[in-house]
Design an enzyme around this catalytic site. Sequence first.
Site, short mmCIF file in Angstrom:
data_model
loop_
_atom_site.label_atom_id
_atom_site.label_comp_id
_atom_site.label_asym_id
_atom_site.label_seq_id
_atom_site.Cartn_x
_atom_site.Cartn_y
_atom_site.Cartn_z
N GLN A 203 5.59 6.76 8.77
CA GLN A 203 5.98 8.13 8.42
C GLN A 203 5.35 9.16 9.37
O GLN A 203 5.92 10.22 9.60
CB GLN A 203 5.58 8.46 6.97
N ASP A 244 -0.19 12.15 -3.62
CA ASP A 244 0.89 11.69 -4.49
C ASP A 244 0.54 11.84 -5.95
O ASP A 244 1.41 12.01 -6.80
CB ASP A 244 1.26 10.24 -4.15
N LYS A 255 -0.97 8.23 0.81
CA LYS A 255 -0.50 7.10 1.62
C LYS A 255 -1.64 6.19 2.05
O LYS A 255 -2.72 6.66 2.44
CB LYS A 255 0.23 7.67 2.86
#
Length: 349
Positions: A203, A244, A255
């Site tokens: 990402q 998150d 992550k």
Amino acid sequence: MGDHFTQPDHGIIPALRWEEPPEGPVLILLDQTRLPQEEVELVCTDVQALVAAIRSLAVRGAPLLGLAGAYGIALAAARGYDVEEAVDLLAHARPTAVNLAYGVRRAVGAYRQAAPEQAASAALAEARALHLEDAAASRAMAEHGGRLLADLASGGGYRILTHCNTGALVSGGEGTAFAVVMAVHRSGELRRLWVDETRPLMQGARLTGYEAARAGMPYTLLADSAAGSLFTAGEVDAVLVGADRIAADGATANKVGTYPLAVLARHHDVPFIVVAPTTTVDLATPDGASIEVEQRSGSEVTDLAPSPLGTQAYNPAFDVTPPELITAIVTENGVVSPVTGECLAAVCR
Ligand code: MRU
């Protein structure tokens, strides 16, 4: 259709948008699995397609998952699907980012409260309200984060290390950590953005690279494993990451690969800053050990490079950074520092 709603303009193709062509309402997603090579849109006409897009990470990142969840309920309602079934499917499509269940809850709450003939439009209005709130939260986090950096790091421009992807691709606005980076860049104070490639799904390389290039930032990509030598060389003024899920004690799931950066930052006396809206805070999760970490297919790791047939892989999507390693959490309601349960609860008003 939706002429009272203007999509925030952050200079890249919207990660998600609602449209109402004559065939019926659709949710259009920028397929993030195809970036940066191709800008391809996915058109979701039903909840199953949206759930598949969430699981494959075509749509991803905590705040955007919240919007996807809310618009998913609006889609189910507008298309006459079973909304209660949609709640179950969407809220559990991925387990770690708490924003997903939050977005679903917001839209279905509005749906349930409205008169039956207005329920579908009430769900859509709530999704749009959440979208605008998220854009406003981005702007507020950018302001708070910019001021915090000025207090913490020495002048002369900042060299910021980031992990994963936290910009407009994950938000109704300019994102979380990346929104702060954008503000620093606009003020001419970004010396360098260090971008972790973010294995195994890249990402950072694919998506943060895409956003940083479009913004004309001075950025450099590094293998995740090169971060240690970057700190040793004294090349990092601050680490900025998103989240998150933030537990009630401030422990932060983000992550996988974030926690090692926090350990390095502490060892090298560099500020480690989490930037996240309060929709990512989950006061019902008491601590880091209680956060459910998504385990993804080992093939995401073994497909990266040739490995002997039958190789098993360990592939948690996230890791958890304990509060004592976090210098500050930047929210839209202000900065939490020191990171304690009490200070965190105070911004979640
Ligand atoms: O698995 P992903 O790509 O959805 O993970 C995203 C992240 O970990 C982001 O850092 C996090 O959602 C913060 S985004 C503002």
